[in-house]
Scaffold this motif. Structure first.
Motif: not given
Length: 343
Positions: A257-277, A283-289
């Motif tokens: 249960w604790a391990v899955l909680g840490a994995m879920r946090a890691l997945m959320r962090d990866v998803r946030l990084r992907s969304e941030a990228q 934003v770069a495309r908007l600056a170009e336009e």
């Protein structure tokens, strides 16, 4: 006054009154035999009547108190009986719960005693925990690896560390024999068997569920019993440490249960990084336009300035043409003589 004393006072008072009456009658007879006994008899009769009245009043009061005491005692008895009935109802409910729990324990013992049923029980428990703690896209059930092995579950973590395979089957026969060992010899034999089973199962998981480039450098073995997990760490600590060095980790429902909680946090962090990228790319495309829009606006301004210059030139030319037309209208031309025809 105690309740048990009241019934004893009534016959005691009656006996005392009888004794007094007998003594008075005897005294009256003695006085009558000695002469002048008429007045004494009358006096005695009056006293006996007064004593009888007081005795009747005392008996009536005592009967009234006895009646009230009996009524109170009956009420208390009824209240006690009601409370006893309530407690008996609670006891009956608790007994029914205990019987139901005993049936569940019997069913659980039957499940744990059957190898296939035990494996299905562990798989169901593992699947429920994965579905509760991880998103649907974060894990796969009965996933087939590239080496042809089908793991019970695969947690899709990004590299590093990579996807982690989970095995939910563990040999419990040696552990059950160890817990039921009647003597030291049987216990030692069960420990040796259990150590061999643990080592073999860890070898199988490390060989089948750890695939370089496809999975993480480790795998999990799910133990559906907290007691089994505690016994393994208490009795076979070196084997558990050796399994961890090989990348095979034994987890119980609580630790998973604790391990899955840490994995879920890691997945959320990866998803946030992907969304941030992705946001950064947008934003770069908007600056170009925006730069392209600035260039086009500048070009439009330049064309507009040239158009204004052309319009001004056209206006100047039109003014000149208008002035020339005015001068032309102001000029008077003489009529030319008509030539004669040749004679």
């Amino acid at each position: 006054m105690p309740d048990w004393l009241l019934p004893l006072l009534v016959p005691l008072a009656a006996g005392l009154a009888g004794a007094l009456l007998a003594g008075a009658i005897a005294l009256a007879f003695r006085l009558q035999g000695g002469g002048g006994g008429g007045e004494a008899v009358l006096l005695l009769a009056e006293r006996m009547e007064a004593l009888s009245d007081r005795l009747d009043q005392a008996v009536a009061a005592q009967n009234e108190r006895l009646g009230r005491a009996l009524a109170d005692s009956a009420e208390r008895t009824q209240e006690s009986a009601r409370r006893i009935h309530e407690r008996l109802a609670v006891i009956d409910a608790a007994r029914a719960n205990i019987e139901a729990l005993g049936g569940q324990v019997t069913t659980l013992a039957g499940i744990l005693g059957n190898k296939q049923a035990r494996g299905a029980f562990g798989e169901v428990q593992l699947r429920d925990m994965l579905a509760d703690r991880l998103p649907a896209e974060g894990w796969a059930w009965q996933h087939s690896l590239a080496n042809g092995t089908r793991c019970d579950a695969l947690i899709r973590l990004p590299f590093p560390p990579g996807p982690i395979a989970i095995d939910s089957k563990f040999p419990l026969e040696a552990w059950q024999s160890l817990r039921r060992a009647p003597d030291e010899t049987a216990r030692i034999a069960a420990e040796r068997r259990m150590a061999a089973d643990i080592r073999k199962h860890v070898d199988d998981v490390a060989r089948k569920y750890v695939c370089p480039g496809e999975t993480a450098e480790g795998a999990l073995i799910f133990l559906p019993s907290e007691a089994l997990h505690a016994d393994l760490h208490a009795l076979f600590g070196p084997l558990v440490a050796e399994a961890a060095r090989r990348g095979v980790y034994l987890v119980s429902p609580g630790t998973l249960w604790a391990v899955l909680g840490a994995m879920r946090a890691l997945m959320r962090d990866v998803r946030l990084r992907s969304e941030a990228q992705q946001l950064r790319r947008e934003v770069a495309r908007l600056a170009e336009e925006t730069g392209r829009l600035d260039r086009r606006v500048a070009s439009l301004k330049r064309h507009f300035a040239e158009m204004q210059a052309d319009v001004q030139g056209i206006e100047i030319t039109a003014q000149k043409i208008t002035a020339a037309g005015g001068r032309i209208e102001a000029v008077e031309l003489a009529e030319a003589p008509v030539p004669r025809a040749a004679e």
